[in-house]
Design a protein around this motif. Sequence first.
Motif, short mmCIF file in Angstrom:
data_model
loop_
_atom_site.label_atom_id
_atom_site.label_comp_id
_atom_site.label_asym_id
_atom_site.label_seq_id
_atom_site.Cartn_x
_atom_site.Cartn_y
_atom_site.Cartn_z
N THR A 1 55.81 -9.47 74.38
CA THR A 1 55.97 -8.09 73.92
C THR A 1 57.34 -7.98 73.27
OG1 THR A 1 54.59 -7.21 75.70
CG2 THR A 1 56.07 -5.67 74.62
N LYS A 2 57.41 -7.36 72.08
CA LYS A 2 58.69 -7.26 71.39
C LYS A 2 58.81 -5.91 70.70
CE LYS A 2 59.12 -10.14 67.95
NZ LYS A 2 59.09 -11.37 67.13
N PRO A 3 60.04 -5.43 70.48
CA PRO A 3 60.23 -4.13 69.82
C PRO A 3 59.67 -4.15 68.41
CG PRO A 3 62.26 -4.91 70.84
CD PRO A 3 61.32 -6.06 70.87
N LEU A 4 59.15 -3.01 67.98
CA LEU A 4 58.64 -2.87 66.63
C LEU A 4 59.76 -2.37 65.72
CD1 LEU A 4 55.79 -3.13 65.26
CD2 LEU A 4 55.67 -0.65 65.41
N PRO A 5 60.12 -3.13 64.68
CA PRO A 5 61.22 -2.71 63.81
C PRO A 5 60.85 -1.52 62.93
CG PRO A 5 60.22 -4.72 62.97
CD PRO A 5 59.59 -4.46 64.31
N VAL A 6 61.86 -0.85 62.41
CA VAL A 6 61.66 0.25 61.47
C VAL A 6 61.13 -0.31 60.16
CG1 VAL A 6 62.82 2.08 60.17
CG2 VAL A 6 63.48 1.62 62.54
N LEU A 7 60.19 0.40 59.54
CA LEU A 7 59.62 -0.06 58.28
C LEU A 7 60.68 -0.08 57.17
CD1 LEU A 7 56.20 1.85 58.14
CD2 LEU A 7 56.60 -0.53 58.77
N LYS A 8 60.73 -1.21 56.45
CA LYS A 8 61.58 -1.32 55.28
C LYS A 8 60.81 -0.82 54.05
CE LYS A 8 63.91 -5.41 57.13
NZ LYS A 8 64.15 -6.87 56.95
N PRO A 9 61.53 -0.53 52.95
CA PRO A 9 60.82 -0.11 51.73
C PRO A 9 59.77 -1.15 51.32
CG PRO A 9 63.15 0.31 51.50
CD PRO A 9 62.98 -0.45 52.79
N GLY A 10 58.58 -0.65 51.00
CA GLY A 10 57.49 -1.53 50.58
C GLY A 10 56.58 -1.96 51.71
N GLN A 11 56.93 -1.59 52.96
CA GLN A 11 56.16 -2.06 54.11
C GLN A 11 55.21 -0.99 54.66
OE1 GLN A 11 59.19 -3.44 56.90
NE2 GLN A 11 58.89 -5.55 56.23
N VAL A 12 54.17 -1.49 55.37
CA VAL A 12 53.24 -0.61 56.07
C VAL A 12 53.07 -1.12 57.50
CG1 VAL A 12 51.98 0.10 54.01
CG2 VAL A 12 51.23 -1.94 55.27
N LEU A 13 52.67 -0.21 58.39
CA LEU A 13 52.36 -0.56 59.78
C LEU A 13 50.86 -0.50 59.96
CD1 LEU A 13 53.17 -1.08 62.76
CD2 LEU A 13 53.35 1.41 63.02
N VAL A 14 50.30 -1.56 60.57
CA VAL A 14 48.85 -1.69 60.69
C VAL A 14 48.46 -1.88 62.16
CG1 VAL A 14 46.83 -3.03 60.00
CG2 VAL A 14 48.74 -2.75 58.40
N LYS A 15 47.48 -1.11 62.61
CA LYS A 15 46.87 -1.36 63.91
C LYS A 15 45.81 -2.44 63.70
CE LYS A 15 43.97 0.73 67.51
NZ LYS A 15 44.64 0.01 68.61
N MET A 16 46.02 -3.61 64.32
CA MET A 16 45.16 -4.75 64.07
C MET A 16 43.80 -4.59 64.75
SD MET A 16 46.85 -6.56 62.00
CE MET A 16 45.64 -7.89 61.94
N LEU A 17 42.75 -4.95 64.02
CA LEU A 17 41.38 -4.90 64.53
C LEU A 17 40.80 -6.30 64.77
CD1 LEU A 17 40.01 -2.08 62.19
CD2 LEU A 17 40.73 -1.86 64.59
#
Length: 348
Positions: free
Chosen positions: A34-50
């Motif tokens: 388990t690791k911390p989730l970093p802040v999104l940088k420009p150009g990035q998206v966060l995805v809930k994996m399926l």
Amino acid sequence: MSSTTYVPTSLKGFALNLIEDMEADIEQRLNFTTKPLPVLKPGQVLVKMLASPVNPSDLVYLMGQYGLPSQHDKIAGFEGCGEVIDANAGIYGKWLLGKRVALSAEPGGDGLWSDYAITQANYCLPVRKDISDQQASTLIVNPCTSVCLVEKAIELGSPAIVLNAAASQVGKGVIRYAKMRGLKTIATVRSEKNKQVLEQLQADVVINTQYPDTEQQLSEACHRLNATVFLDAVADIDTAKTLSCMPKNSTAIVYGRLTETLSPFGGQYGVGDLIFRGQRIEGFWLATHMRNAKPWQILSLSRKVQKLFAQGVFKTDIYGVFNQAQFIEALSHYSKHKSDGKVILRFD
């Protein structure tokens, strides 16, 4: 982004455990973490994996032999399917919010064998409703590579293609798509079982390389069909041997390295063939192709590949879907029996 969308602050996944012992089993090279989730940088998206599959390139990466340096404690896994739940990527990123996408990992970042993942918006392809999560999770690395490689052969003007490791998912995709586009295929494999599979797939020539007359068969087929493009997933001595059997001015496109050598270079070539016969060697990496593409080009590739899925031209063979508790054992199976089909990770 909807105010009701849950955005996590950490992620759980399978991270790389660097081991110097090259004889260590593949399953020893991962830790569940388990690791911390970093802040999104420009150009990035966060995805809930399926869903996320295992590919040969994942195994090479775990062994520390991939083109990108293996990094301790980085989440592994190069592709998958998920839902975009947050974005910092301009208009395209906002448009992706709430959409189910096929995605590939951002080079140098964490991978996709996790419950949540961050990647570049450019590495996300919106997925049609009639494609399952499992099939969508395999949409990028193999089908997109197959399409790009065949179209590269068309650009080079070759009426036929030579391909090794042809019973792989990329190989099968190349054979199907090349047939659609009117190109002949010469496929090499290492077993009679896989030879029969590709003959049923209607590859034009299938050669089992375990026999002593392999090079004679390959040379005859290449010259008869005027095959001047070689799609090389193996590298090492196979690049040089195959090019030596092909007509003058042929091109080897190296897109993988399945060779068992532990050399950090992993390639060989015939000097005389390059100098006197005009043979050429170049590389192909899908991540570079996608990074350099415009959003409309990514969408065009996505639509083309998904249409081929809907038409039955592409269909990934799947061995099974496994949760995090079952994944390591399934990964071990895949490392020994790749032709059984993909192992898919799906978090509970």
